[in-house]
Scaffold this motif. Sequence first.
Motif, mmCIF file in Angstrom:
data_model
loop_
_atom_site.group_PDB
_atom_site.id
_atom_site.type_symbol
_atom_site.label_atom_id
_atom_site.label_comp_id
_atom_site.label_asym_id
_atom_site.label_seq_id
_atom_site.Cartn_x
_atom_site.Cartn_y
_atom_site.Cartn_z
ATOM 1 N N UNK A 203 16.449 -33.532 -58.426
ATOM 2 C CA UNK A 203 16.543 -32.496 -59.447
ATOM 3 C C UNK A 203 16.534 -31.116 -58.824
ATOM 4 N N UNK A 204 15.663 -30.931 -57.811
ATOM 5 C CA UNK A 204 15.527 -29.571 -57.274
ATOM 6 C C UNK A 204 15.324 -29.496 -55.772
ATOM 7 N N UNK A 205 14.847 -30.539 -55.123
ATOM 8 C CA UNK A 205 14.556 -30.435 -53.685
ATOM 9 C C UNK A 205 15.804 -30.454 -52.808
ATOM 10 N N UNK A 206 16.887 -31.047 -53.307
ATOM 11 C CA UNK A 206 18.099 -31.168 -52.508
ATOM 12 C C UNK A 206 18.191 -32.521 -51.819
ATOM 13 N N UNK A 207 19.237 -32.683 -51.018
ATOM 14 C CA UNK A 207 19.547 -33.979 -50.398
ATOM 15 C C UNK A 207 19.092 -34.029 -48.937
ATOM 16 N N UNK B 85 17.375 -21.560 -40.705
ATOM 17 C CA UNK B 85 15.996 -21.733 -41.171
ATOM 18 C C UNK B 85 15.529 -20.567 -42.028
ATOM 19 N N UNK B 86 14.926 -20.913 -43.162
ATOM 20 C CA UNK B 86 14.203 -19.934 -43.973
ATOM 21 C C UNK B 86 12.719 -20.136 -43.743
ATOM 22 N N UNK B 87 11.980 -20.466 -44.798
ATOM 23 C CA UNK B 87 10.531 -20.618 -44.694
ATOM 24 C C UNK B 87 10.085 -22.019 -44.328
ATOM 25 N N UNK B 88 10.994 -22.953 -44.177
ATOM 26 C CA UNK B 88 10.692 -24.345 -43.805
ATOM 27 C C UNK B 88 9.739 -25.009 -44.803
ATOM 28 N N UNK B 89 9.939 -24.727 -46.065
ATOM 29 C CA UNK B 89 9.132 -25.374 -47.092
ATOM 30 C C UNK B 89 9.899 -26.497 -47.793
ATOM 31 N N UNK B 90 11.094 -26.778 -47.347
ATOM 32 C CA UNK B 90 11.874 -27.878 -47.916
ATOM 33 C C UNK B 90 11.189 -29.206 -47.644
ATOM 34 N N UNK B 91 11.509 -30.199 -48.472
ATOM 35 C CA UNK B 91 10.806 -31.482 -48.370
ATOM 36 C C UNK B 91 11.752 -32.636 -48.085
ATOM 37 N N UNK B 92 13.003 -32.355 -47.732
ATOM 38 C CA UNK B 92 13.983 -33.441 -47.613
ATOM 39 C C UNK B 92 14.665 -33.488 -46.249
ATOM 40 N N UNK C 233 17.023 -36.793 -45.977
ATOM 41 C CA UNK C 233 16.182 -37.819 -46.567
ATOM 42 C C UNK C 233 16.870 -38.590 -47.683
ATOM 43 N N UNK C 234 17.616 -37.890 -48.522
ATOM 44 C CA UNK C 234 18.188 -38.558 -49.686
ATOM 45 C C UNK C 234 19.654 -38.890 -49.507
ATOM 46 N N UNK C 235 20.190 -38.585 -48.341
ATOM 47 C CA UNK C 235 21.612 -38.819 -48.123
ATOM 48 C C UNK C 235 22.025 -40.270 -48.382
ATOM 49 N N UNK C 236 21.198 -41.242 -47.968
ATOM 50 C CA UNK C 236 21.614 -42.636 -48.238
ATOM 51 C C UNK C 236 21.714 -42.949 -49.734
ATOM 52 N N UNK D 56 1.404 -40.216 -49.423
ATOM 53 C CA UNK D 56 2.257 -40.197 -50.611
ATOM 54 C C UNK D 56 3.746 -40.202 -50.250
ATOM 55 N N UNK D 57 4.520 -40.909 -51.048
ATOM 56 C CA UNK D 57 5.978 -40.832 -50.971
ATOM 57 C C UNK D 57 6.404 -40.070 -52.220
ATOM 58 N N UNK D 58 7.095 -38.946 -51.976
ATOM 59 C CA UNK D 58 7.272 -37.947 -53.026
ATOM 60 C C UNK D 58 8.706 -37.958 -53.536
#
Lengths: 458, 458
Positions: B415-419, B66-73, B422-425, B337-339
């Motif tokens: 582009x920048x948030x990572x996988x 864990x870093x700052x837990x600001x990731x969104x995925x 959430x985005x693995x599928x 919102x779905x981001x």
Amino acid sequence: MNIVESLRELIGAAAVLDAADTATRSAGVWRPDNLQAAALARPASTQEVAKVMAWCHANDVSVVTHGGLTGLVHGADAGPEQVILSLERMRQIEEINTVQRTATVEAGVILQTLQEAVEEQALMFPLDLGARGTATLGGNAATNAGGNRVIRYGMMRDMVLGLEVVLADGTIVSSMNHLIKNNAGYDLRQLFIGSEGTLGVITRLVLRLREQPSARDMAIVGLESFDNVAAFLKHMDHSLGGTLSAFESMWQEFYQLVTTAPAKGKPPIAQDYPFYVLVESQGADRELDTQRFNNAMEAAYENGLIVDAAISQSESDCEAFWSLRDDVEQVMHGGFPIIFDISLPIGEMEQYTSTLKAQMGDAIGEHKLWIFGHLGDGNLHINVQVPAEDYMRLRPIVEQQVYAPLAAFQGSVSAEHGIGLEKKPYLGISRSENEVALMRTLKSALDSKGILNPGKVI
Amino acid sequence: MNIVESLRELIGAAAVLDAADTATRSAGVWRPDNLQAAALARPASTQEVAKVMAWCHANDVSVVTHGGLTGLVHGADAGPEQVILSLERMRQIEEINTVQRTATVEAGVILQTLQEAVEEQALMFPLDLGARGTATLGGNAATNAGGNRVIRYGMMRDMVLGLEVVLADGTIVSSMNHLIKNNAGYDLRQLFIGSEGTLGVITRLVLRLREQPSARDMAIVGLESFDNVAAFLKHMDHSLGGTLSAFESMWQEFYQLVTTAPAKGKPPIAQDYPFYVLVESQGADRELDTQRFNNAMEAAYENGLIVDAAISQSESDCEAFWSLRDDVEQVMHGGFPIIFDISLPIGEMEQYTSTLKAQMGDAIGEHKLWIFGHLGDGNLHINVQVPAEDYMRLRPIVEQQVYAPLAAFQGSVSAEHGIGLEKKPYLGISRSENEVALMRTLKSALDSKGILNPGKVI
């Protein structure tokens, strides 16, 4: 098993040279010897590269990939049992996309060919180096080429958006990303860029293009101390605010060499300053950029950072300044040069170079020592010239003198040329045992049979 | 085996939270839930991280860093059998070297803390993003963060010169390179940057700093067609010759959202243009840079690329312009919102976004759709707002609408948030089977037991 016949069945008779024909070709730039290999395969497509690799993998034949053979570290040397895989028939520029500002190319395309094709579209491919007329883009990627404008645009690693690669077993991994930002999974490009053909064969590339600058300004500057060189770098980088595109240094002896006959160049400023810098700005507004450049130069002079300068008045002045810096072949006159390509922190450079100068005479007797390089990137080229007849004997002593002190401050034995075979004994100066162990882990994961450019780098 | 007790023996009682204490902590930004884990370890040094990893490796316990837990995925989600490794006690800025222009930091240092420390030395660390006050530099590296100034300075990958990492088995690999150019062996940094904690734990970093710009100019611009947006990008990039530092786009609906109450921002230009761009230039010469910027803007207006513009007259204008663009939280009002965070070729954007708008209503009924993003990098943020009660049902439908069309032109689902999870599928939309297979090869080579952030990315 007949290697030549087997490969000819896969990709055609004309596409494969036998050992004898291979031996008629030069081993590369500045090399007196010729190639040797069991065969030289010249596939025309990624699919044909894959066929060659799959066959070699199945038959435990090792493979050395060749681009333009302009490397300087014996990174592409092959032996009589090996297959050379030359990408010389893969020279197509597939697309130049002026909206996305990308070029899609086969790996055998010559750097200069792309530079010129891109210029016609008012764009620029910013990688530039002396071997531009021979080096291939695949080779530039495999060795992570650097060159003259790294300070502004980065190394080849920073210009490759996507690539296609053939793995040791013939698997094609196509990762032809066209996007500046893509965080969908691991960045596979990076693994192959700079791995010197040991992890895969790069067959195609997507490259990032830039807007073509429409104005440039240059100066050749004389400085009285190394501290001033470092301060002048910081001053120009700050003052030019994004347009600084080169910051090349020359120690006095190198400046004298390239501005004195038999060199063709004439000295634009006096020859007795201890340090010289060639500084370049690339911009888009002739008048404002020149004004800004001149303001920065004036401030440097007033602050005492520089003591003399010749400022370009025309594009031909710029070309003349660059041709001084690029006239590296002068080091060939009067002896054999031993060429280095190190990098080190700027704060360590003065101590390092003055110690080197002071101790080299004790170590090897009479010699010539020239220092120049991409100072803005921390990269110095050191050339030590020794009598031809003493070359083999003195070479390891000179290497020791140049490389050993780098360990103390985490300098690099290779800033841009790579490791190949030549610098392999010295890799440990720049990298720890655990780093090298991790490199080996990657090598075995990707090439468990060790057939890709075996023995190179690690 | 008692995980908490064992870890406490290794790094001290106060350094390890048990499951109950861990569960009192928030799961991160914009998250309603709390953390869960068997234990939360807070080592104070690379050596302590290595001890924790070696113990977990020996005991087959998996670890989520864990870093700052600001990731969104959902890239840092942990479960009740896992250990969370938090770098919150590794917050030291070890060195800012103004000559070499590098910062050496522990991975837990907050981005903004470094930005401010560096500014005091008249330097700049150019990574910048909304979460700057919470995100850590280790997390920025692990996710290859992007943000507002990628067009000029690149992503985090381009700013990391060296790093120290702890491997799955506790081995410390220190690769703390300080040099801009270093081709001594494989570039190990790249393997860990952007791998979202699945290949190693980044504990320390060497970061490249830049000269601090001393002048900036900005404009908010109205445009009548997407073609003009693309042409305006090319025009400004060319005309500003290296000083262009941001090129952010806002589709009409987003511009209206952030310039209409309850948003605090007021519209600097009319609200009825289909497209808006925020453009920024960072330079070093107040007068000449402003003149150059204004010349470029004037030419764009005369050529019909832009139809309206508000140009900054002061630093506070610049801040006001940025605060419009950054007021992303407005998408939280009135629904869920779905981001998204996609990238695609600029030449495909108009077709893609207009099709998306046209079809979303058919797919999900009433909703709001906002588009904005780092257009200069090909990166769009798409926000689809749906009624809170329909969120779970509609989310997969919306994802399908946004992601599926990207496959046709090699767009990226991140582009920048990572996988993360959430985005693995959807990874397969952007990456081929062979690419994913190669990612798995790397994963098993570096983490054969699969204990590092298991299940994430691939």
